[in-house]
Scaffold this motif. Structure first.
Motif, short mmCIF file in Angstrom:
data_model
loop_
_atom_site.label_atom_id
_atom_site.label_comp_id
_atom_site.label_asym_id
_atom_site.label_seq_id
_atom_site.Cartn_x
_atom_site.Cartn_y
_atom_site.Cartn_z
N ALA A 76 -3.85 3.31 6.51
CA ALA A 76 -5.22 2.85 6.24
C ALA A 76 -5.26 1.33 6.09
CB ALA A 76 -5.76 3.52 4.98
N GLU A 77 -4.28 0.78 5.37
CA GLU A 77 -4.19 -0.67 5.23
C GLU A 77 -3.92 -1.32 6.58
OE1 GLU A 77 -4.45 -4.24 3.27
OE2 GLU A 77 -4.71 -2.26 2.33
N ALA B 212 0.83 -1.20 0.00
CA ALA B 212 0.00 0.00 0.00
C ALA B 212 0.87 1.25 0.00
CB ALA B 212 -0.93 -0.02 1.21
N LYS C 32 2.07 4.43 -3.59
CA LYS C 32 1.98 5.88 -3.56
C LYS C 32 3.35 6.56 -3.72
CE LYS C 32 -2.46 5.97 -2.89
NZ LYS C 32 -3.38 6.54 -3.91
N GLU D 162 1.30 10.91 1.39
CA GLU D 162 0.42 10.02 0.64
C GLU D 162 0.76 8.56 0.93
OE1 GLU D 162 -0.06 10.92 -3.53
OE2 GLU D 162 0.45 13.03 -3.19
N MET D 163 2.04 8.25 0.96
CA MET D 163 2.49 6.90 1.26
C MET D 163 2.11 6.51 2.69
SD MET D 163 6.48 5.67 1.44
CE MET D 163 6.92 7.25 2.17
N ALA E 283 -1.73 5.93 3.06
CA ALA E 283 -2.15 4.68 2.43
C ALA E 283 -1.75 3.48 3.28
CB ALA E 283 -1.55 4.58 1.03
#
Length: 396
Positions: free
Chosen positions: A303-304, A283, A287, A296-297, A300
């Motif tokens: 969230a995962e 994930a 990004k 952004e990385m 992501a």
């Protein structure tokens, strides 16, 4: 004494981007930098590092203190201050700096020579950039006492920014370090047997890295359900897992990766747990590209992680790396190393190198982690050492 201060050339050919350094110095209101850390003096000297003090700095009552002096907009005023024995190094492979003072044995004589050079170039009363964490108190006291009117400015950030984007040569060293560490870890896991102790496995890794031409830095190792990564007489047992996290360097450039092993065959639960870690890593990878903000990385990956069944005991982390294990870009705040994530909202640049790591501290199965090294490119990234990311079997 070997003091070549009088030698000058019409134009100094620098091994770094002087325009970038000049701009960074202007922004920080610095007239001249006196760099004293091993990593920054190595960088400013085009990769040169004196082998005699590669392992330790202490000698006699003092310590080795190399210095690189650089005046904004005037590379021809640059100087290198080094140990007396480095005169032979300069004789064989001349340093780029127009002035070379290889005449020191400790901190105060190094600082004294720096004072003399700053006076010679007319910057004794200027705004002098220093590295506070890498300038001994006796050397700083001497500089302050002899440079009347000088103002000392922290140049740490300037030098971090200068090194943030790696050159092709630097990327090659980081790639080589990562590849050889991966080879060494996989060979070490394969050679370990039931009954092999942590100390024996760590020593095996040291030999594997050294035999491949790397400078061994460290090995953090767990066996079984333990989360303790320090060396000990604990022995590997059939069916248990192993995590091996190692840093080694190629000409000063650090490789830092983590891989997993198992003595026997991984059961379904182990396969699922490592798959959770891998999903978080992927994930983040999705990004990563030049122009994308580091946040952004992170968003992501987190969230995962939040959706993972093992979220309660799993952590995601990423950091810049190069000549040292944590350098620009700085992406996360105090997590775990103490610094601010000042680059999280800035675009990643092609040539940045980052470490991406997900760590699961499973209460029963143990320490499960993947750590990967990514070089940022315009189209995404290149992963260094992209092997052995699943369960690697021990015992041959």
């Amino acid at each position: 004494m070997n003091d070549n201060a009088g030698q000058t050339r019409q134009a100094a050919v620098t091994p770094f981007d002087t325009a970038k350094l000049d701009r960074l110095m202007e922004e920080a209101s610095i007239d001249v930098i006196v760099a004293t850390s091993k990593h920054n003096t190595q960088y400013l000297m085009g990769g040169y590092k004196f082998i005699f003090f590669a392992a330790m700095d202490a000698i006699g009552h003092s310590r080795y203190l190399p210095m690189v002096i650089y005046e904004k907009g005037a590379p021809d005023h640059s100087a290198y201050v080094g140990n007396r024995m480095e005169g032979a190094e300069h004789q064989n492979n001349p340093f780029w700096t127009p002035a070379v003072h290889t005449a020191t044995w400790g901190t105060q004589d190094a600082a004294g020579l720096a004072v003399e050079h700053l006076k010679k170039i007319g910057k004794a009363g200027g705004r002098i950039g220093i590295e506070p964490a890498f300038l001994p108190s006796d050397a700083r006291d001497l500089l302050a006492s002899r440079l009347d009117g000088a103002r000392f400015v922290d140049a740490t950030h300037v030098l971090e920014r200068l090194r943030a984007v790696k050159t092709p040569d630097e990327l090659a060293k980081l790639r080589r370090a990562s590849e050889l560490i991966t080879d060494s870890m996989l060979a070490t896991i394969a050679a370990a047997r039931a009954g092999s102790t942590k100390m024996e496995i760590i020593e095996q890794l040291r030999r594997e890295e050294t035999n491949r031409g790397l400078h061994f830095e460290y090995c953090l190792l767990t066996l079984g359900s333990s989360h303790n990564r320090a060396g000990s007489p604990q022995a590997w047992v059939e069916g248990e897992i192993l995590s091996i996290d190692s840093g080694g360097n190629d000409h000063g450039y650090i490789g830092d990766l983590c891989r997993m092993g198992v003595l026997g065959e991984p059961d379904a639960e182990l396969e699922d747990l490592l798959a959770e870690v891998e999903c978080i890593q992927q994930a983040a990878f999705a990004k990563v590209r030049a122009g994308a903000a580091g946040r952004e990385m992170i968003v992501a990956a987190e969230a995962e992680l939040k959706a993972s069944p093992s979220a309660a005991f799993t952590d995601f982390f990423c950091h810049g790396m190069g000549l040292i294990a944590h350098e620009a870009p700085f992406l996360m705040t105090n997590h775990p190393v103490t610094y601010d994530g000042i680059d999280a909202d800035k675009p990643l640049e092609a040539g940045n190198v980052i470490s991406v790591e997900t760590t699961m501290l499973h209460p029963k199965r143990g320490f499960i982690k993947l750590e990967d090294t990514l070089a940022i490119t315009d189209g995404g990234y290149e992963m260094f050492g992209d092997r052995g990311r699943g369960w690697n079997r021990g015992g041959g």
